[in-house]
Enzyme design. Structure first.
Site, PDB file in Angstrom:
ATOM      1  CG  ASN A 111      29.765  28.965   7.705  1.00  0.00           C
ATOM      2  OD1 ASN A 111      29.389  28.405   7.132  1.00  0.00           O
ATOM      3  ND2 ASN A 111      30.823  28.684   9.090  1.00  0.00           N
ATOM      4  CG  ASP A 114      34.543  28.717   2.124  1.00  0.00           C
ATOM      5  OD1 ASP A 114      34.847  29.188   2.665  1.00  0.00           O
ATOM      6  OD2 ASP A 114      35.190  28.870   0.623  1.00  0.00           O
ATOM      7  CG  LEU A 135      30.072   9.002  11.621  1.00  0.00           C
ATOM      8  CD1 LEU A 135      30.576   9.742   9.968  1.00  0.00           C
ATOM      9  CD2 LEU A 135      29.162  10.831  11.464  1.00  0.00           C
ATOM     10  CB  SER A 193      47.271  26.747  11.646  1.00  0.00           C
ATOM     11  OG  SER A 193      47.403  25.592  10.366  1.00  0.00           O
ATOM     12  CG  HIS A 200      31.079  31.316  11.953  1.00  0.00           C
ATOM     13  ND1 HIS A 200      31.291  30.977  10.334  1.00  0.00           N
ATOM     14  CD2 HIS A 200      32.225  32.751  11.772  1.00  0.00           C
ATOM     15  CE1 HIS A 200      32.753  31.300   9.865  1.00  0.00           C
ATOM     16  NE2 HIS A 200      32.433  32.524  11.090  1.00  0.00           N
ATOM     17  NE  ARG A 255      41.105  28.970  -3.384  1.00  0.00           N
ATOM     18  CZ  ARG A 255      40.586  30.362  -2.981  1.00  0.00           C
ATOM     19  NH1 ARG A 255      39.468  30.225  -1.728  1.00  0.00           N
ATOM     20  NH2 ARG A 255      40.161  30.859  -4.074  1.00  0.00           N
TER      21      ARG A 255
HETATM   22  C1  FPP Z   1      34.008  28.869   6.197  1.00  0.00           C
HETATM   23  O1  FPP Z   1      33.532  30.374   5.978  1.00  0.00           O
HETATM   24  C2  FPP Z   1      33.894  28.602   7.777  1.00  0.00           C
HETATM   25  C3  FPP Z   1      35.031  28.836   8.595  1.00  0.00           C
HETATM   26  C4  FPP Z   1      36.237  29.487   9.039  1.00  0.00           C
HETATM   27  C5  FPP Z   1      34.437  27.749   9.934  1.00  0.00           C
HETATM   28  C6  FPP Z   1      33.668  26.621   9.785  1.00  0.00           C
HETATM   29  C7  FPP Z   1      32.312  26.509  10.752  1.00  0.00           C
HETATM   30  C8  FPP Z   1      31.603  26.606  11.406  1.00  0.00           C
HETATM   31  C9  FPP Z   1      30.904  25.510   9.971  1.00  0.00           C
HETATM   32  C10 FPP Z   1      31.148  26.164  12.666  1.00  0.00           C
HETATM   33  C11 FPP Z   1      31.944  26.220  13.560  1.00  0.00           C
HETATM   34  C12 FPP Z   1      31.757  24.635  13.942  1.00  0.00           C
HETATM   35  C13 FPP Z   1      32.860  24.063  14.689  1.00  0.00           C
HETATM   36  C14 FPP Z   1      32.254  22.565  15.013  1.00  0.00           C
HETATM   37  C15 FPP Z   1      33.545  25.056  16.051  1.00  0.00           C
HETATM   38  P1  FPP Z   1      33.626  31.413   5.829  1.00  0.00           P
HETATM   39  O2  FPP Z   1      33.805  32.025   6.736  1.00  0.00           O
HETATM   40  O3  FPP Z   1      35.678  31.877   5.448  1.00  0.00           O
HETATM   41  O4  FPP Z   1      33.130  31.985   4.877  1.00  0.00           O
HETATM   42  P2  FPP Z   1      33.473  33.184   3.455  1.00  0.00           P
HETATM   43  O5  FPP Z   1      34.193  32.401   3.096  1.00  0.00           O
HETATM   44  O6  FPP Z   1      31.963  33.202   2.892  1.00  0.00           O
HETATM   45  O7  FPP Z   1      33.769  34.321   4.806  1.00  0.00           O
END
Ligand code: FPP
Length: 239
Positions: free
Chosen positions: A14, A12, A123, A58, A29, A186
């Protein structure tokens, strides 16, 4: 406690990582994929056998169309670019989540990754994609209800063990440790059945900043905890 066999991670932060740098969310991302690459390497080196990562929930379909497309694109790139390397390193890939609503080319890539790496013994990387815990449980319940209707099993035969065999994670041990980055505290529908007895660790760093040292630190904290699974602490058993 020894090294956890199975670590599951909610990657979480990104978006906030990108925002802090004045960059578009997709840059966060992309950096997240890089963090995933080095985390897979680090997990194998640190003796972890199973690593599950939450790549697309989802509920993520409710994000703007462009961001959903970016995440689908990143999965395509990840499988196309990294599959050969993962295979060479002996990593086995498993996918959990509902594939039925994914685009056919993505379904094909996921299947290719699983088939190619099925015999690997280093792994196991479990990618949760279009995954939601409640959805997974509902799908398992539907399968069992159908089996009861067909007369294959009686409803009294349904035990937690049998139920677990109908989850996407059938054959995968429950996570010993669940880590979430970004400071949110959470589980957000991630492995709700499987994490019933998992240790939880919340780290403040955003996912793209996650390093081998963060993982090692979580393992050290895990090692210092005592898991009781509803029983007693070892030192209390004799009392
Ligand atoms: C949460 O950050 C992250 C995600 C919803 C996607 C996680 C995805 C990756 C790490 C890259 C994709 C990997 C693959 C294998 C496709 P957020 O966007 O909710 O961040 P925020 O809460 O700061 O907005």
């Amino acid at each position: 406690m020894t090294t956890p066999a199975h670590v599951a991670i909610i990657m979480d932060g990104n978006g906030r990582w990108a925002k802090a740098r004045g960059l578009p969310r997709v840059a966060g991302h992309k950096a997240g994929v890089e963090a995933l690459r080095h985390t897979v390497r680090a997990a194998a080196e640190l003796g972890i056998s199973w690593l599950t990562v939450y790549a697309f929930s989802s509920e993520n379909w409710s994000r703007p169309k462009s961001e959903v497309a970016d995440l689908m694109g990143l999965l395509r790139i990840f499988i196309r670019r990294d599959l050969a390397d993962l295979h060479k390193s002996g990593v086995r890939v498993r996918i959990i989540g509902d594939r039925t609503s994914l685009q056919p080319d993505i379904r094909g890539l996921l299947e290719e990754a699983e088939v190619l790496t099925a015999g690997n013994t280093s792994l196991t990387l479990v990618i949760a994609f279009n995954y939601g815990g409640r959805d997974e449980i509902a799908r398992a319940a539907q399968q069992l209800a159908e089996a009861v209707k067909r007369g294959e099993i009686a409803s009294e035969d349904i035990t937690p063990e049998l139920f677990a065999e109908h989850l996407d994670t059938a054959g995968i041990p429950d996570p010993d440790l669940v880590i979430r980055t970004s400071g949110e505290i959470r589980l957000s529908n991630f492995l709700p059945w499987q994490s019933a007895y998992s240790e939880l660790i919340f780290q403040p760093c955003y996912w793209p900043d996650f390093t081998r040292e963060h993982l090692a630190e979580a393992l050290r904290e895990y090692t210092g905890r005592e898991r009781r699974f509803g029983g007693l602490a070892a030192c209390d058993v004799a009392l």
